[in-house]
Design an enzyme around this catalytic site. Structure first.
Site, short mmCIF file in Angstrom:
data_model
loop_
_atom_site.label_atom_id
_atom_site.label_comp_id
_atom_site.label_asym_id
_atom_site.label_seq_id
_atom_site.Cartn_x
_atom_site.Cartn_y
_atom_site.Cartn_z
NE ARG A 65 52.79 106.04 -17.47
CZ ARG A 65 52.45 104.96 -16.78
NH1 ARG A 65 51.18 104.57 -16.75
NH2 ARG A 65 53.35 104.27 -16.11
CG ASP A 66 55.62 113.20 -23.42
OD1 ASP A 66 56.85 113.05 -23.39
OD2 ASP A 66 55.06 114.27 -23.74
CB SER A 67 55.85 110.78 -17.52
OG SER A 67 54.54 111.26 -17.72
CE LYS A 128 56.82 116.12 -20.73
NZ LYS A 128 57.43 116.53 -22.04
CG ASN A 130 51.92 115.83 -23.30
OD1 ASN A 130 51.00 116.60 -23.55
ND2 ASN A 130 52.78 115.45 -24.23
#
Length: 300
Positions: A65-67, A128, A130
């Site tokens: 994931r974009d985390s 963060k 997305n």
């Protein structure tokens, strides 16, 4: 003749200077997403003058994931392959800088070692989420904290032309124009080379409102992923300096791989896919196989 002159200019100018010139130029410029060495080579060959090292795309290519699930050292390894394969500058989507000011300034140091031309940092807290998530709760960092992060990065860079872009997430978090302007001005005063103003609306009203109030105080970069139907001439009229095509190579890969895998699975054959995929010789070409052949002749 002109194409050859431009090619010569870009190959002889430092990547940092190339990116700085693009961002500072009055002419609207475009950079394209890449997520590994192969996609970076394709972006350069297409004619783009810069690459967006997308955090979403690099994470997706790793299957996470974009985390901030991909560590910054893993991202650096990908960037090294991208940088080695190309002569045009890379602007990294550096998320929040992977922590506080100290993590961010170390990131800058490591990026410069790999000839990455700049980093874009967003004013959210680590880790963060997305910005385009439908139900994503976005928490913004205090202004003074992010200002310190920008200053630390600018103090750390060794190349004067290395670009630090401050990404303002006020619209994403639902905090409105006044907060967006307040943050952008604080980041500009802290030394940010450009402001990336982000919005996830399907139309560009937030960006238009910001540009009218900003009045070209410093360069502005936008990412029109959601408001993609707006003609680029509109962005020129507003005074936008750079547009990032942020994730479309990765998304194109996903669609192509899903269709190819489905077709082979259902057909138990390659007959229907072979005419539609790249030839193996084309892959060899993109890998630079010809250079190795010439080297073999010279050294073996």
């Amino acid at each position: 003749m002109l194409a050859n002159s431009l090619k010569s200019f870009f190959s002889s100018t430092r990547k940092t200077t190339q990116l700085k010139n693009m961002i500072q130029s009055k002419d609207l410029s475009f950079i394209m997403e890449a997520h590994n060495g192969l996609s970076a080579a394709i972006v350069e060959e297409t004619g783009f003058k810069g690459i967006w090292g997308s955090g979403l795309s690099i994470s997706a290519a790793m299957g996470v994931r974009d985390s901030n699930e991909a560590s910054y050292t893993q991202v650096l390894e990908v960037l090294e392959f991208m940088s080695d394969r190309t002569k045009i500058p890379i602007l990294l989507d550096g998320d929040t800088g992977y922590g506080n000011y100290n993590n961010a300034r170390r990131l800058v140091k490591k990026l410069e070692q790999r000839s990455i031309a700049g980093v874009c940092l967003e004013d959210k807290i680590f880790p963060k989420r997305n910005s385009l998530l439908d139900d994503g709760r976005q928490e913004l960092a205090p202004i003074n904290e992010f200002v310190a992060k920008i200053k630390a990065c600018k103090d750390t860079q060794q190349d004067a032309d290395f670009q630090v872009v401050a990404r303002v997430e006020a619209f994403i978090a639902g905090w409105g124009l006044e907060e967006a302007l307040k943050r952008a001005e604080a980041y500009r005063n802290a030394g940010a080379d450009a402001i990336l103003m982000h919005s996830k609306l399907k139309e560009p009203s937030e960006i238009e409102a910001f540009m009218k109030e900003w009045k070209n105080r410093s360069p502005v970069i936008i990412v029109p992923t959601n408001y993609h139907t707006v003609p680029t001439d509109t962005f020129r009229k507003w005074g936008v300096n750079m547009v990032i095509w942020a994730n479309h190579n990765m998304r194109a890969c996903v669609s192509a791989m899903q269709e190819t895998s489905r077709r082979i699975y259902e057909d138990e054959s390659l007959v229907n896919v072979e005419p539609k995929v790249a030839k193996v010789k084309e892959v060899f070409r993109l890998q630079g196989e010809d250079e190795l052949k010439q080297a073999d002749k010279k050294y073996l």
